[in-house]
Write an enzyme that holds these catalytic residues in place. Structure first.
Site, PDB file in Angstrom:
ATOM      1  N   GLY A 228       0.881  -1.164   0.000  1.00 16.57           N
ATOM      2  CA  GLY A 228       0.000   0.000   0.000  1.00 16.57           C
ATOM      3  C   GLY A 228       0.912   1.205   0.000  1.00 16.57           C
ATOM      4  O   GLY A 228       1.805   1.290  -0.833  1.00 16.57           O
ATOM      5  N   GLU A 229       0.730   2.076   0.940  1.00 11.99           N
ATOM      6  CA  GLU A 229       1.597   3.246   1.059  1.00 11.99           C
ATOM      7  C   GLU A 229       2.088   3.315   2.506  1.00 11.99           C
ATOM      8  O   GLU A 229       1.293   3.535   3.423  1.00 11.99           O
ATOM      9  CB  GLU A 229       0.813   4.498   0.636  1.00 11.99           C
TER      10      GLU A 229
ATOM     11  N   CYS B 121       6.154  -5.301   0.345  1.00 10.98           N
ATOM     12  CA  CYS B 121       6.313  -3.950  -0.204  1.00 10.98           C
ATOM     13  C   CYS B 121       6.209  -2.893   0.905  1.00 10.98           C
ATOM     14  O   CYS B 121       7.121  -2.811   1.719  1.00 10.98           O
ATOM     15  CB  CYS B 121       5.316  -3.745  -1.330  1.00 10.98           C
TER      16      CYS B 121
ATOM     17  N   ILE C 167       5.876  -3.026  -7.463  1.00 17.25           N
ATOM     18  CA  ILE C 167       5.134  -1.788  -7.716  1.00 17.25           C
ATOM     19  C   ILE C 167       5.686  -0.701  -6.787  1.00 17.25           C
ATOM     20  O   ILE C 167       5.466  -0.748  -5.581  1.00 17.25           O
ATOM     21  CB  ILE C 167       3.621  -1.993  -7.459  1.00 17.25           C
TER      22      ILE C 167
ATOM     23  N   HIS D 276       4.860  -8.421  -4.460  1.00 19.35           N
ATOM     24  CA  HIS D 276       3.489  -8.660  -3.994  1.00 19.35           C
ATOM     25  C   HIS D 276       3.073 -10.111  -4.224  1.00 19.35           C
ATOM     26  O   HIS D 276       2.518 -10.427  -5.278  1.00 19.35           O
ATOM     27  CB  HIS D 276       2.519  -7.745  -4.758  1.00 19.35           C
TER      28      HIS D 276
ATOM     29  N   GLU E  15       0.666 -11.640  -3.139  1.00 19.77           N
ATOM     30  CA  GLU E  15      -0.786 -11.842  -2.982  1.00 19.77           C
ATOM     31  C   GLU E  15      -1.548 -11.686  -4.292  1.00 19.77           C
ATOM     32  O   GLU E  15      -2.747 -11.943  -4.333  1.00 19.77           O
ATOM     33  CB  GLU E  15      -1.341 -10.863  -1.928  1.00 19.77           C
TER      34      GLU E  15
HETATM   35  N1  GLN Z   1       6.162   2.979  -2.424  1.00 16.37           N
HETATM   36  C1  GLN Z   1       5.249   2.513  -1.429  1.00 16.37           C
HETATM   37  C2  GLN Z   1       5.647   3.010  -0.042  1.00 16.37           C
HETATM   38  O1  GLN Z   1       6.586   3.698   0.122  1.00 16.37           O
HETATM   39  C3  GLN Z   1       5.152   1.015  -1.392  1.00 16.37           C
HETATM   40  C4  GLN Z   1       4.452   0.521  -2.623  1.00 16.37           C
HETATM   41  C5  GLN Z   1       3.689  -0.745  -2.436  1.00 16.37           C
HETATM   42  O2  GLN Z   1       3.453  -1.211  -1.330  1.00 16.37           O
HETATM   43  N2  GLN Z   1       3.221  -1.277  -3.531  1.00 16.37           N
HETATM   44  O3  GLN Z   1       4.990   2.672   0.885  1.00 16.37           O
END
Ligand code: GLN
Length: 201
Positions: free
Chosen positions: A48-49, A80, A141, A182, A184
């Site tokens: 996610g972020e 990630c 990603i 990822h 999943e």
């Molecule tokens: N760039 C995202 C971050 O800094 C991570 C991207 C992702 O989880 N697909 O959290």
């Protein structure tokens, strides 16, 4: 007794992880509250972020209880953004960004470049059965990579070719596993099965 694995459900790829865990034989539950965290045997921290999840962890009063569970040795799988959150040290974070820690690694956030540079590749992943003959298809990603690992950390996978060849993208320390990619979203259950087995002890 059936193993209960939580998925931190503040933001990100929650549903996909829940489905993969169920398909791997665990009971999978979303975790948004402390009481839900108390009920799980292990936790997935999804992609996610990481900056957003970091803020939400504090807003939901989950940051300290989660740090405590990790310090007590709760098994965790971070992908990630989840890898970033589990890392003890971060390069390229925002000024006020904090991680949960628990994994003795330094991650570089957005290491592979911007969104357009997201890519897919095949990987051999240590501990994933048969992954030399049948590699894990890894989707990156805006992914981090692992810049540095402490002495207790096992490197599970490195990128095999291209400009990022040799970069570390999967690690394990005790019962904590993290991937830059990822697992999943490809339908390949092997990494989730490995994690469920770790949680089952
Ligand atoms: N760039 C995202 C971050 O800094 C991570 C991207 C992702 O989880 N697909 O959290």
């Amino acid at each position: 007794m059936i193993t209960t694995v939580g998925v931190l459900a503040l933001q990100g790829d929650v549903r996909e992880h829940l489905a993969m865990l169920e398909a791997s034989g665990a009971r999978a539950v979303p975790v948004r509250r402390r009481s839900e965290l108390d009920g799980v045997d292990g936790l997935v921290i999804p992609g996610g972020e990481s900056t957003t999840i970091d803020k939400l962890l504090r807003a939901f009063d989950l940051r300290d209880p989660l740090r405590e569970r990790l310090a007590q040795g709760m098994p965790a799988l971070g992908s990630c953004a989840g890898m970033i959150l589990l890392a003890d040290r971060i390069v390229g974070g925002t000024v006020d960004q904090q991680t949960l820690g628990g994994l003795d690694i330094t991650v570089r956030r957005n290491a592979f470049g911007r969104q357009v540079d997201s890519f897919e590749t095949d990987l051999e992943v240590a501990g994933v059965p048969d992954s030399r003959a049948r590699p894990v298809h890894a989707v990156f990603i805006r992914a981090p990579w692992v810049e540095e690992v402490g002495p207790g950390v096992e490197v599970l996978a490195r990128v095999e070719g291209g400009p990022a060849a040799g970069r570390i993208v999967a690690v394990r320390e005790r019962d904590v596993v993290a991937t830059s990619f990822h697992p999943e979203i490809t339908g390949d259950l092997r990494l989730h099965r490995l994690f469920v087995q770790i949680v089952e002890g």
